[in-house]
Design a protein around this motif. Structure first.
Motif, PDB file in Angstrom:
ATOM      1  N   GLN A  91       0.927  -1.306   0.122  1.00  0.00           N
ATOM      2  CA  GLN A  91      -0.086  -0.032  -0.082  1.00  0.00           C
ATOM      3  C   GLN A  91       1.030   1.220  -0.107  1.00  0.00           C
ATOM      4  O   GLN A  91       0.424   2.635   0.104  1.00  0.00           O
ATOM      5  CB  GLN A  91      -1.027   0.083   1.279  1.00  0.00           C
ATOM      6  CG  GLN A  91      -2.383  -0.908   1.030  1.00  0.00           C
ATOM      7  CD  GLN A  91      -1.872  -2.388   1.177  1.00  0.00           C
ATOM      8  OE1 GLN A  91      -1.090  -2.891   2.079  1.00  0.00           O
ATOM      9  NE2 GLN A  91      -2.428  -3.056   0.273  1.00  0.00           N
ATOM     10  N   GLU A 141      -8.512   5.116   1.160  1.00  0.00           N
ATOM     11  CA  GLU A 141      -8.222   3.712   1.529  1.00  0.00           C
ATOM     12  C   GLU A 141      -8.348   3.456   3.032  1.00  0.00           C
ATOM     13  O   GLU A 141      -8.791   2.296   3.397  1.00  0.00           O
ATOM     14  CB  GLU A 141      -6.620   3.520   1.348  1.00  0.00           C
ATOM     15  CG  GLU A 141      -6.643   3.247  -0.299  1.00  0.00           C
ATOM     16  CD  GLU A 141      -4.957   3.311  -0.627  1.00  0.00           C
ATOM     17  OE1 GLU A 141      -4.321   3.157   0.224  1.00  0.00           O
ATOM     18  OE2 GLU A 141      -4.653   3.270  -1.906  1.00  0.00           O
ATOM     19  N   THR A 142      -7.992   4.513   4.003  1.00  0.00           N
ATOM     20  CA  THR A 142      -8.126   4.139   5.242  1.00  0.00           C
ATOM     21  C   THR A 142      -9.659   4.065   5.689  1.00  0.00           C
ATOM     22  O   THR A 142     -10.028   3.060   6.388  1.00  0.00           O
ATOM     23  CB  THR A 142      -7.415   5.337   5.854  1.00  0.00           C
ATOM     24  OG1 THR A 142      -6.201   5.442   5.940  1.00  0.00           O
ATOM     25  CG2 THR A 142      -7.727   5.188   7.806  1.00  0.00           C
ATOM     26  N   SER A 145     -10.903   0.756   4.542  1.00  0.00           N
ATOM     27  CA  SER A 145     -10.333  -0.277   5.523  1.00  0.00           C
ATOM     28  C   SER A 145     -11.226  -0.274   6.843  1.00  0.00           C
ATOM     29  O   SER A 145     -11.520  -1.305   7.079  1.00  0.00           O
ATOM     30  CB  SER A 145      -8.964  -0.329   5.709  1.00  0.00           C
ATOM     31  OG  SER A 145      -8.371  -1.044   6.515  1.00  0.00           O
ATOM     32  N   GLU A 148     -14.766  -1.664   6.140  1.00  0.00           N
ATOM     33  CA  GLU A 148     -14.705  -3.085   5.990  1.00  0.00           C
ATOM     34  C   GLU A 148     -14.656  -3.689   7.539  1.00  0.00           C
ATOM     35  O   GLU A 148     -15.160  -4.851   7.933  1.00  0.00           O
ATOM     36  CB  GLU A 148     -13.554  -3.587   5.205  1.00  0.00           C
ATOM     37  CG  GLU A 148     -14.021  -3.136   3.742  1.00  0.00           C
ATOM     38  CD  GLU A 148     -12.786  -3.490   2.773  1.00  0.00           C
ATOM     39  OE1 GLU A 148     -11.644  -4.008   3.237  1.00  0.00           O
ATOM     40  OE2 GLU A 148     -12.884  -3.221   1.604  1.00  0.00           O
ATOM     41  N   ASN A 149     -13.769  -3.422   8.255  1.00  0.00           N
ATOM     42  CA  ASN A 149     -13.211  -3.915   9.604  1.00  0.00           C
ATOM     43  C   ASN A 149     -14.528  -3.828  10.443  1.00  0.00           C
ATOM     44  O   ASN A 149     -14.984  -4.722  11.139  1.00  0.00           O
ATOM     45  CB  ASN A 149     -12.072  -3.047  10.322  1.00  0.00           C
ATOM     46  CG  ASN A 149     -10.930  -3.548   9.673  1.00  0.00           C
ATOM     47  OD1 ASN A 149     -10.830  -4.597   8.746  1.00  0.00           O
ATOM     48  ND2 ASN A 149      -9.748  -2.774   9.738  1.00  0.00           N
TER      49      ASN A 149
END
Length: 539
Positions: A91, A141-142, A145, A148-149
Motif C-alpha cells: 500500500q 483507503e483508510t 479499510s 470493512e473492519n
C-alpha cells in the motif's frame, strides 16, 4: 437494530501519515524537510536517508505511508529500492524525483504505480499538489479499510439479531431472509428440525459465592462451550437470547438429541453450573420456527416439575403438567405481590395455596427441587425491586442446604413461611423508612414555599412522582391529604404572624400564599371561626 443496512460508522482518519525522504543530495533532502508544510498536510517526516539500503532497513521495522525518493542513488537506485519496498508494504505510495528528463525512467516509475513523477529542480507547488493527491488516496483507503473492519465486527451481532427475529416470528423475509440464508449459510436441511432453548440453571443463587467478574466469566464460558459444540456439528443458528439463555436449531433425530445430552454433560463436568434444554416439535419450513421456539420455552418451564440438567421434549409433555406449572407460576406471583404490600393474612393464604400444590407431588426430589425454585424466583423478584435476597439478614446462600435436611413437607413449609414473613417485614420497614425521608423532604419544601402557589402536580413533578402516586404516599405517611396539609400549614403560620403587630393583615396573607385578601380572610375564618382582624384583636 435495522439489519438491512449497517449503521453509519464514525470514521477517524489517521492523525498523521509517515513520510520517508530518500535522496543522496543533502541539500535537496533538507529543502524538502524544511520548506514543505508537512503539518498542514497532516504528514510527519519519519525518516530521512541518503541511500536505498538504509531506506529498506528502516521500513522493515517501521510504518511508512509515503516514500519520496530520487530515482538515481548510489548502491541501489530509487527504482530498485521502490520495488523491494512495495514487497514490504504493497500500500506504499511513491513519489519519484529525478533530474533527468528521461522517458525510460518515467516509464519504469509508472510501472511501479508511482503516484507522481517530479523533475528537479523541485517546484514546491508541484510537489505539494502531488502530496495532496497522495493524501486523498490514503484517506480514501483508510476509510474503506475501517468500514470493512467495522462491518465484519458487526456481522455476529447482525446474525444474532436476525436469528432472534426468526425465533420470535418478527423476521422481515423481504429484506433479511437472503442475508440470513446466503450471508450466514443458514438453510433448512432435508431432515426435520427443531428449536432447542437452553437456560443456565439456578443462576439467581448458584454463583453468589463468586466475585462478580468470576461469575461473568463462568457464564461466558458456558456460551463458549455451547458455541464450540455448534461449530463441531455445523450448527450455524446459535442465538444469544440473554446472558444466560440461548436458542439454536438442531436436527430432530436421535443423533442430535444425544448432542444436546453431551452438551449438558460437558458443562456439568467442566463448570460449577448446569444447563437445562427445552426442545420444541419438529418443523420443515422457516415459517414454523416460531411455533417450535415457543414449544421449547414451554418445555423448559417444566424444569420446576421434573428436574434440571436434562433435555425436556415438548412432545413428551402432559397437558396436566403444563396447567400445574401455570398454576404454580400464578401462585408465586400472587405471593410476591402480597409480600411487597405486607399483607400478612394474604401472605399466609398464598403460602397455604402453594403448599397445597406441592403436596400433590409424588417425588421427594421434585418437592426439594420446587422448594429451591421458590427461593430462586423470590431472588429474581427482589432483584427487580433493587433488593438482594442473599444480602438480607439471616438469608445467606448456605441456608439453602437446610432444605435438603428436612424430612417432611411441613418442615419445609415452616422454614419457608418464617423466611417469607421476615423478608416481607424487612421490605415493609425499608419502605416506611424511605417514605419517612420523603415526607420529611416534602414538609421542608412546603415550609419554604408557603408564600408561593403550591400545586400538587408541580410538587409531585419536583419529587419525580406521578400526582396520584405522590398523593397516596403523602396520605399514607401523614394521614392527611396534601392540599389539606398545605392549608393547615398556611393557617398556622398566619396565626403566628398575626400575633406580631409589625405586619399588616394583607402582608400576612401574601406571606402564606394568598394574593387575594378576601380569600385569605374567608379561609382563616373557616379554619379558626374568626376573621384575621378579630383574631389579632383577641390576641
Amino acid at each position: 437494530m435495522n439489519v438491512g443496512a449497517i449503521k453509519k460508522i464514525n470514521i477517524r482518519r489517521i492523525s498523521m501519515y509517515n513520510v520517508m525522504l530518500a535522496d543522496d543530495e543533502i541539500l535537496d533532502l533538507r529543502g524538502l524537510e524544511r520548506f514543505i508544510p508537512w503539518e498542514e498536510l497532516q504528514m510527519n517526516v519519519a525518516a530521512v536517508v541518503n541511500n536505498g539500503l538504509a531506506a529498506l532497513e528502516y521500513m522493515k521495522t517501521n510504518i511508512i505511508h509515503i516514500l519520496i525518493t530520487d530515482i538515481r542513488m548510489p548502491i541501489m537506485s530509487g527504482l530498485e529500492m521502490s520495488r523491494e519496498a512495495l514487497l514490504l508494504n504493497p500500500q506504499l505510495k511513491i513519489i519519484f524525483i529525478s533530474g533527468y528528463e528521461d522517458f525510460q525512467y518515467a516509464q519504469q516509475a509508472m510501472q511501479l504505480n508511482a503516484q507522481s513523477y517530479v523533475l528537479k529542480p523541485i517546484d514546491d507547488e508541484e510537489i505539494i499538489q502531488a502530496l495532496y493527491k497522495v493524501k486523498a488516496q490514503l484517506d480514501q483507503e483508510t476509510q474503506r479499510s475501517m468500514l470493512e473492519n467495522a462491518y465484519h465486527k458487526t456481522l455476529p451481532a447482525i446474525k444474532n439479531d436476525l436469528l432472534l427475529q426468526l425465533y420470535e416470528g418478527q423476521l422481515d423475509w423481504n429484506t433479511n431472509a437472503i442475508m440470513l440464508t446466503e450471508q450466514y449459510g443458514i438453510k433448512l436441511s432435508k431432515c426435520e428440525l427443531a428449536v432447542a432453548y437452553i437456560a443456565i440453571d439456578d443462576l439467581a443463587w448458584k454463583l453468589n459465592t463468586y466475585k462478580e467478574h468470576e461469575a461473568k466469566d463462568i457464564v461466558n464460558r458456558v456460551y463458549q462451550v455451547i458455541d464450540q459444540h455448534c461449530r463441531q456439528h455445523d450448527i450455524y443458528t446459535l442465538c444469544k437470547l440473554s446472558a444466560h439463555q440461548f436458542a439454536m436449531i438442531v436436527e430432530s433425530n436421535h443423533q442430535h438429541t444425544q448432542l444436546l445430552n453431551d452438551l449438558i454433560r460437558d458443562i456439568a463436568t467442566t463448570l460449577p453450573i448446569t444447563i437445562t434444554i427445552g426442545l420444541g416439535n419438529a418443523f420443515s419450513s422457516f415459517e414454523q420456527v416460531q411455533a417450535s421456539y415457543q414449544q421449547a420455552l414451554q418445555a423448559l418451564d417444566l424444569k420446576m416439575l421434573i428436574g434440571k440438567s436434562i433435555v425436556i421434549r415438548y412432545g413428551d409433555m402432559e397437558i396436566k403438567h403444563v396447567k400445574e406449572v401455570q398454576h404454580w407460576e400464578m401462585a408465586l406471583d400472587a405471593l410476591f405481590v402480597e409480600m411487597s404490600n405486607y399483607h400478612l393474612v394474604q401472605i399466609h393464604d398464598e403460602l397455604e395455596h402453594l403448599f397445597t400444590l406441592i403436596r400433590s407431588m409424588k417425588s421427594k426430589v421434585t418437592v426439594y427441587n420446587f422448594s429451591i425454585q421458590i427461593i430462586s424466583k423470590l431472588d429474581a423478584y427482589l432483584a427487580n425491586v433493587n433488593e438482594d435476597l442473599f444480602q438480607m439478614p439471616g438469608m445467606q446462600l448456605e441456608d439453602l442446604h437446610i432444605i435438603f435436611k428436612f424430612e417432611t413437607i411441613d418442615d419445609i413449609k415452616t422454614w419457608l413461611c418464617k423466611k417469607v414473613f421476615e423478608i416481607s417485614e424487612l421490605l415493609h420497614l425499608k419502605k416506611q423508612k424511605k417514605n419517612n425521608r420523603l415526607i420529611e423532604s416534602i414538609v421542608i419544601y412546603v415550609e419554604e414555599h408557603l408564600h408561593e402557589n403550591i400545586v400538587l402536580r408541580d410538587v409531585s413533578n419536583y419529587f419525580s412522582f406521578s400526582p396520584n402516586h405522590f398523593g397516596v404516599l403523602f396520605k399514607q405517611g401523614t394521614g392527611i391529604n396534601f392540599s389539606d396539609y398545605v392549608v393547615e400549614r398556611r393557617m398556622e403560620k398566619a396565626r403566628c404572624l398575626l400575633q406580631d403587630h409589625q405586619y399588616k393583615i394583607y402582608e400576612i396573607g401574601a406571606r402564606v400564599g394568598y394574593k387575594n385578601q378576601t380569600n385569605f380572610s374567608r379561609q382563616f375564618k373557616d379554619h379558626f371561626g374568626v376573621t384575621p382582624g378579630d383574631y389579632r384583636k383577641q390576641s
